[in-house]
Design a protein around this motif. Structure first.
Motif, short mmCIF file in Angstrom:
data_model
loop_
_atom_site.label_atom_id
_atom_site.label_comp_id
_atom_site.label_asym_id
_atom_site.label_seq_id
_atom_site.Cartn_x
_atom_site.Cartn_y
_atom_site.Cartn_z
N LEU A 237 0.84 -1.20 0.00
CA LEU A 237 0.00 0.00 0.00
C LEU A 237 0.88 1.26 0.00
CD1 LEU A 237 -2.83 1.21 0.19
CD2 LEU A 237 -2.68 1.02 2.67
N TRP A 239 3.89 1.45 -1.10
CA TRP A 239 4.52 1.47 -2.43
C TRP A 239 3.58 2.12 -3.44
CZ3 TRP A 239 8.23 0.77 -5.99
CH2 TRP A 239 7.87 0.32 -7.24
N LEU A 240 2.29 1.76 -3.41
CA LEU A 240 1.31 2.35 -4.31
C LEU A 240 1.19 3.86 -4.06
CD1 LEU A 240 -1.57 -0.31 -4.24
CD2 LEU A 240 -0.09 0.22 -6.17
N GLN A 241 1.17 4.24 -2.78
CA GLN A 241 1.07 5.67 -2.44
C GLN A 241 2.25 6.44 -3.01
OE1 GLN A 241 0.66 4.96 1.77
NE2 GLN A 241 -1.46 5.61 1.80
N GLN A 243 4.08 5.59 -5.59
CA GLN A 243 3.98 5.64 -7.05
C GLN A 243 3.03 6.75 -7.49
OE1 GLN A 243 5.64 3.73 -9.45
NE2 GLN A 243 6.85 3.38 -7.62
N ILE A 244 1.90 6.86 -6.78
CA ILE A 244 0.92 7.90 -7.12
C ILE A 244 1.53 9.29 -6.92
CG2 ILE A 244 -1.26 8.94 -6.38
CD1 ILE A 244 -2.20 6.00 -5.88
N HIS A 247 4.10 9.81 -9.75
CA HIS A 247 3.44 10.05 -11.04
C HIS A 247 2.74 11.40 -11.04
CE1 HIS A 247 4.39 6.35 -13.00
NE2 HIS A 247 3.90 5.62 -12.01
N LEU B 32 -6.27 2.39 -4.55
CA LEU B 32 -5.06 3.04 -5.07
C LEU B 32 -4.48 2.30 -6.27
CD1 LEU B 32 -3.05 4.17 -1.90
CD2 LEU B 32 -4.61 5.48 -3.30
N VAL B 36 -2.54 3.44 -10.36
CA VAL B 36 -1.14 3.19 -10.68
C VAL B 36 -1.05 2.37 -11.96
CG1 VAL B 36 0.97 2.07 -9.85
CG2 VAL B 36 -0.47 3.33 -8.26
#
Lengths: 290, 44
Positions: A237, A239-241, A243-244, A247, B32, B36
């Motif tokens: 989670l 890691w996703l944060q 990435q967002i 980006h 999320l 991505v």
């Protein structure tokens, strides 16, 4: 200096939990599904052993059954703090964002387990000591540990560039293990209402035996599996944060550049259509008027 | 509240807190992961 996560830095997992195009649909994978199933079955088994099969304690009666969740929660809270401190130290040393995210994930789970430890301890203390809370060294130091974990999480939420945020939180993360040592040793260093260690008080010797010891052991294993499951999911989670966030930043920079290019193009076109005004006293070719 | 009341309260709180926390993580992860690009969320 490593500032980007690579594929080799991602946590181990399997290929499950994917949509039709083979892309994971969340933070799950085949490995975490198996781990989750083991955790659920283990929790049921712990319930059977802890609430039904194990005997009452001679002094505490049935209240000993609280300790089959209270003690493992405390142990996993200590483990979470240890992982956070190690992750923080490695981040400060190597600038590895993988370790930074591991530290972050572990700190949040550590806060959950420390909170559970405090609440279950209070519920055990009320019928045993007659009060929910007393400013005893063990209880107070555990409450301080909980506040320190909340402080770590608060520092991570202060708006800042990722490296600054990671560095600040890593410095707080370094304080966790020393605090855990104080919590662990508080019953030895000060006269406390909280009892001294029952397990491993004299090396590997334990003061409890039989089904009680087995229930405690099952509790530690099951909570360990739950911890591992939570850590993997929480890491993904985080890691996703990241990435967002990355980006979003890249998109904002690209948008700004496109905007600047468009502005330059428009002003260039305007200049071409409307050449700069001639100086007074000259004609359009720039020659002096006769 | 008798002893069993405290025992049951403890176990319900522990399982409840862990269950809710796990559900929050899973839910946020699903939300999320849609934002991505697929190549950035392959759990190797």
């Amino acid at each position: 200096m490593t500032t980007h996560l690579t594929q080799s830095e991602l946590p181990p997992g399997a290929a499950g939990g994917r949509s039709g195009d083979g892309v994971p649909t969340g933070t799950g994978s085949r490995g975490t599904r198996i781990l989750g199933l083991v955790a659920l079955l283990g929790l049921v088994f712990l319930g059977l052993i802890g609430l039904w099969a194990s005997p009452e304690d001679r002094i505490q009666g049935n209240l000993v059954r609280i300790l089959y969740v209270h003690v493992p929660s405390a142990m996993l809270a200590y483990l979470a703090c240890f992982i956070t401190t190690v992750g923080s130290a490695v981040y400060l040393w190597k600038k590895s964002r993988w370790w930074d995210l591991v530290a972050y994930a572990s700190a949040e789970i550590g806060a959950v387990f420390t909170g559970i430890t405090l609440v279950t301890g209070m519920l055990w203390g009320r019928p045993t000591w007659g009060v929910y809370w007393v400013w005893d060294a063990r209880l107070t130091s555990t409450a301080m540990l909980f506040l320190l974990l909340l402080g770590y999480l608060a520092v991570r939420r202060i708006p800042a560039a990722a490296p600054v945020r990671s560095k600040r939180s890593a410095i707080v993360g370094l304080l966790l293990v020393p605090n855990v040592i104080i919590v662990r040793q508080s019953v030895e260093w000060w006269r406390t209402l909280h009892q001294e260690a029952t397990l491993f008080a004299n090396g590997l010797e334990s003061e409890i035996h039989g089904l009680m010891l087995f229930a405690w052991f099952v509790g530690v294993v099951v909570f360990g599996v739950i911890f591992a499951w939570l850590l993997i999911h929480r890491f993904r989670l985080a890691w996703l944060q990241e990435q967002i966030e990355e980006h979003g930043l890249e998109r904002a920079i690209a948008d700004r550049r496109a905007e600047a290019d468009a502005e330059a193009e428009i002003s260039g076109a305007a200049e071409a259509a409307d050449p700069s005004p001639t100086e007074p006293g000259t004609d359009s070719n720039g020659e002096a008027a006769r | 509240m008798n002893q069993w009341g405290y025992v049951i309260a403890c176990w319900v709180i522990v399982i409840g807190v862990l269950g809710v926390y796990a559900a929050i993580i899973i839910g946020r992860g699903r939300a999320l992961s849609r934002q991505v690009p697929p190549e950035d969320r392959r759990w190797m």
